[in-house]
Structures are given as structure tokens and as C-alpha cells.
Design a protein around this motif. Structure first.
Motif, short mmCIF file in Angstrom:
data_model
loop_
_atom_site.label_atom_id
_atom_site.label_comp_id
_atom_site.label_asym_id
_atom_site.label_seq_id
_atom_site.Cartn_x
_atom_site.Cartn_y
_atom_site.Cartn_z
N ILE A 145 27.08 40.36 41.16
CA ILE A 145 27.58 40.17 39.80
C ILE A 145 28.83 41.01 39.57
O ILE A 145 29.81 40.55 38.96
N SER A 146 28.86 42.23 40.08
CA SER A 146 30.04 43.08 39.89
C SER A 146 31.24 42.54 40.66
O SER A 146 32.40 42.81 40.26
N ASP A 147 31.02 41.78 41.75
CA ASP A 147 32.13 41.14 42.46
C ASP A 147 32.73 40.00 41.63
O ASP A 147 33.94 39.77 41.66
N ALA A 148 31.88 39.27 40.93
CA ALA A 148 32.28 38.02 40.28
C ALA A 148 32.60 38.16 38.80
O ALA A 148 33.11 37.21 38.19
N GLY B 272 42.09 39.73 30.72
CA GLY B 272 42.70 40.56 31.74
C GLY B 272 43.13 39.75 32.94
O GLY B 272 42.58 38.67 33.22
N ASP B 273 44.12 40.28 33.66
CA ASP B 273 44.62 39.61 34.86
C ASP B 273 45.02 40.69 35.86
O ASP B 273 45.76 41.62 35.52
N GLN B 274 44.51 40.54 37.07
CA GLN B 274 44.88 41.44 38.15
C GLN B 274 45.65 40.67 39.20
O GLN B 274 45.22 39.58 39.62
N LYS B 275 46.79 41.19 39.63
CA LYS B 275 47.61 40.51 40.63
C LYS B 275 46.79 40.26 41.89
O LYS B 275 46.25 41.20 42.50
N ASP B 276 46.63 39.01 42.26
CA ASP B 276 45.87 38.59 43.44
C ASP B 276 44.40 39.03 43.36
O ASP B 276 43.74 39.15 44.40
N SER C 260 38.01 33.54 36.74
CA SER C 260 38.35 32.70 37.88
C SER C 260 38.99 33.54 38.98
O SER C 260 39.53 34.62 38.74
N ASP C 261 38.91 33.02 40.20
CA ASP C 261 39.54 33.59 41.40
C ASP C 261 39.00 34.96 41.79
O ASP C 261 39.71 35.76 42.40
N TYR C 262 37.74 35.22 41.50
CA TYR C 262 37.10 36.43 42.00
C TYR C 262 36.47 36.16 43.36
O TYR C 262 35.76 35.16 43.54
N GLN C 263 36.71 37.06 44.31
CA GLN C 263 36.14 36.99 45.65
C GLN C 263 36.69 35.83 46.46
O GLN C 263 37.08 36.00 47.61
N ILE C 264 36.72 34.63 45.88
CA ILE C 264 37.16 33.43 46.58
C ILE C 264 38.16 32.69 45.70
O ILE C 264 37.95 32.55 44.50
N ALA C 265 39.26 32.21 46.29
CA ALA C 265 40.26 31.48 45.52
C ALA C 265 39.63 30.26 44.85
O ALA C 265 38.80 29.57 45.44
N ASP C 266 40.02 30.01 43.62
CA ASP C 266 39.55 28.86 42.83
C ASP C 266 38.07 28.95 42.46
O ASP C 266 37.46 27.94 42.10
#
Length: 365
Positions: free
Chosen positions: A174-177, A272-276, A307-313
Motif C-alpha cells: 500500500i505504501s508503494d502504491a 502532488g506530482d513527483q518527477k518520474d 497513477s504511475d506508482y511502481q509501474i508505468a500507467d
């Protein structure tokens, strides 16, 4: 059974001593004061990962148990303050998982939350030592009255649990996503400007000294705004932070929370938004008012879309409901919160939904 009793007994015993909260400030003849404070926040946590359910009595990671004190020293028109604060080392709802559940006590140096001094006056305030960076809290402004059991920091309620891909654990927690990119506490130097028409600017530089293998340099700036009158209470924050390491990390966060004072209706938003590193939006709607003689009652519902946590899209979605009842004579808040977590990506994996329930009480002194 003993660990459960160890967690519950202090809260039950100390809650019988609400007057203690009024007797923890001591004054020296010079005018200096020392004020002690703390809280005990034990909770029942139940997590269902789609295959199994896990039940624990642990510390509430949304606002963990802690002890601390302030020392205030007047210096003419200015003030010098010192603050020391530590968590108690109790296992937190954010630490439990399919592999690691059940209560225990493990105080580490990372449990030290604050060890700092601040010199303030008409020029603003200068902070030095272990404490909040400029953006700490800038993504988590919340006037709903239910933040103790559910807010944008979703991972605090059950962050260690993994989503199941089919029946197997996926390794994605959960903390990853679910992240909010809020600022942290570091060993830092920080400057806050004086407040001007409700606005205040902060800037900080810090390093991580409590955890090992972190040689990065941390920088951030934040802008905050507050407004309060008989009609509306509004707080807002905007922050930008970057981490200077082998790979530079940059992130932008913002949040705002407004309450209509006459009705108690409130709305909270965060983004919030984090680069990459992913992005998210969050909204909470609530109400706070008097329905009994014990204290305020607060109710809320919220929704998170990342969106885009751990895995793109990838997509991370969550909704929750929260309820908090204050007991003013006991300096205590009782609460209940339920949350559903959903994670999906384009790999063809079949992630099962997770759910969590927290029921507990927080006693402050």
C-alpha cells in the motif's frame, strides 16, 4: 494476550486523569517555562487482503503515540524555544503486514521525532536541529476533524500490506502504491518569514542523520496561507522539494482545507506530482458539529486517485469513511475508519482489493 494489554492498559488508566493535562507547565522565576505533553493512540486494526484477514492491537500511524516537552526562554522582544519529542517505539499500523503483525515495543533512534531549537521575533523564525522541513504538512492540511483516522497519507493506516496478484503476494505494498509526497523531518536549518496578510514562506536545507545509508541533501520551500473568521476557516499550502543524490528527485505538493463555520461543512483537497515518481489527487468532504454534550462529532468521506506508482500507467484508487467523537472532559477522541484500496496496471496482473478498519481512541495530555 499480554502485548494487547500493554497497549490498552495505559490508555485506560491515563484517561482517568484528564486533569493532568492542566498541570504540566512549570515556570522558573526568570520567566522561562517548561511544558510537557504527549498522547497515547492505541487502535484495533483489521486488514483483509482478499484471501486472509489480519487483526492487531497496535499504535495508530496516522498520529502515533508520543512524548515531548517545550522549553520557552523569553529574550526581550524575542523568544528562544527548545523542543524534544519522541515516538514510544510501539508497532504502528503503517508497519504491520502479512509477514509482520502483532504488537511489540522497539524504540530506535529513528523514533526520535524532534530535537530542535527555534529563535523567533519580528524577523520571523530560525529553526535548527531535527524537525520539520519547510514542506512537512504542506500536502496534509485537513480541517475536517477526522484526520486522526483517515487523511491523504493513506499508507499510515496499513502501508506494509501487499496486494495479492491472484492468491500470491505481489511485493507491491500500500505504501508503494499510495503516496502524498509530503515533506519529512530531517536534521535541518529552516527559516520562516513573518506572517503577512495571512501568508508565510518557509525554506529549509536538511540531511538525514537518524537513518543509515542516506547521504542525500534535501532542500524545500513552501508557501502557506491561513484565514479564520466567524464564517470560514481556510488553510492552504504549496510546496516544492528536491533531493540531491545520485538521482535527483523533485516534487510539487499542494493542499487546502476550508470549513464553513456556521454549518460545520468542510472540504479538503490535496494533489502532488513527483518527477518520474507518480502523481495523485485527493478530495474529502465532511461535517463537524455538536450532537451531544461530550464534544464535537465529525464525519467525512474521501477519495484518492493516483497513477504511475511502481509501474508505468498503473492506477491507485481508494475511498474511505471516517467518524470521530471528542470527549472534552477526558481530553480524548474516539474514532472509527474504513478504507478500500484498489491497484491495477497494464501487465495483465489480477490484483485483489485490500480493505482496512481502524477503531480506537487517542488520549492527549
Amino acid at each position: 494476550m499480554k502485548p494487547k494489554l500493554l497497549l490498552l492498559a495505559p490508555g485506560l488508566c491515563l484517561s482517568a486523569l484528564p486533569a493532568l493535562a492542566d498541570n504540566l507547565t512549570f515556570t522558573h522565576p526568570s520567566g522561562a517555562t517548561a511544558t510537557f505533553y504527549g498522547q497515547l493512540n492505541s487502535t484495533y486494526q483489521r486488514v483483509d487482503d482478499g484471501e486472509k484477514s489480519y487483526d492487531d492491537f497496535v499504535d495508530n500511524g496516522n498520529s502515533g503515540s508520543r512524548l515531548g516537552f517545550w522549553i520557552d526562554v523569553p529574550m526581550g522582544a524575542n523568544t528562544l524555544r527548545f523542543n524534544v519529542e519522541t515516538a514510544l517505539g510501539l508497532k504502528s499500523t503503517s508497519d504491520t503486514s502479512q509477514y509482520n503483525h502483532g504488537a511489540d515495543l522497539d524504540w530506535r533512534r529513528t523514533s526520535l521525532r524532534k530535537f530542535e531549537g527555534v529563535y523567533s521575533g519580528n524577523f520571523g523564525a530560525v529553526w535548527f536541529g531535527q524537525g520539520s522541513m519547510a514542506t512537512d504538512g504542506a500536502a496534509e492540511i485537513d480541517n475536517s476533524g477526522t484526520g486522526i483516522v483517515g487523511y491523504v497519507g493513506l499508507a499510515d493506516a496499513s502501508g506494509g500490506y501487499e496486494f495479492r496478484n491472484g492468491s500470491a503476494l505481489s511485493g507491491i505494498t500500500i505504501s508503494d502504491a499510495f503516496k502524498d509526497f509530503d515533506g519529512d523531518r530531517r536534521f535541518r536549518v529552516r527559516y520562516d518569514t513573518p506572517e503577512f496578510s495571512g501568508f508565510k514562506v518557509s525554506a529549509a536545507y536538511g540531511e538525514e542523520i537518524l537513518a543509515e545509508d542516506d547521504d542525500a541533501k534535501y532542500y524545500d520551500v513552501a508557501l502557506r496561507y491561513s484565514l479564520a473568521n466567524d464564517v470560514v476557516k481556510l488553510d492552504a499550502g504549496l510546496g516544492y522539494a528536491w533531493k540531491d543524490a545520485e538521482e535527483t528527485t523533485e516534487q510539487v505538493i499542494a493542499s487546502a482545507s476550508m470549513m464553513h463555520v456556521p454549518t460545520g461543512l468542510n472540504l479538503t483537497v490535496s494533489a502532488g506530482d513527483q518527477k518520474d515518481g507518480g502523481n495523485y489527487g485527493y478530495v474529502k468532504a465532511g461535517w463537524s458539529g455538536d450532537v451531544n454534550n461530550y464534544g464535537k462529532t465529525a464525519l467525512s468521506v474521501d477519495y484518492y486517485d493516483g497513477s504511475d506508482y511502481q509501474i508505468a500507467d498503473s492506477d491507485s484508487k481508494s475511498w474511505g469513511v471516517q467518524a470521530v467523537q471528542s470527549f472534552d472532559d477526558l481530553n480524548m477522541d474516539a474514532y472509527m475508519g474504513y478504507r478500500k484500496y484498489e491497484f491495477a496496471d497494464n501487465s495483465g496482473a489480477d490484483y485483489q482489493d485490500l480493505s482496512s478498519l481502524l477503531v480506537g481512541a487517542n488520549w492527549k495530555f
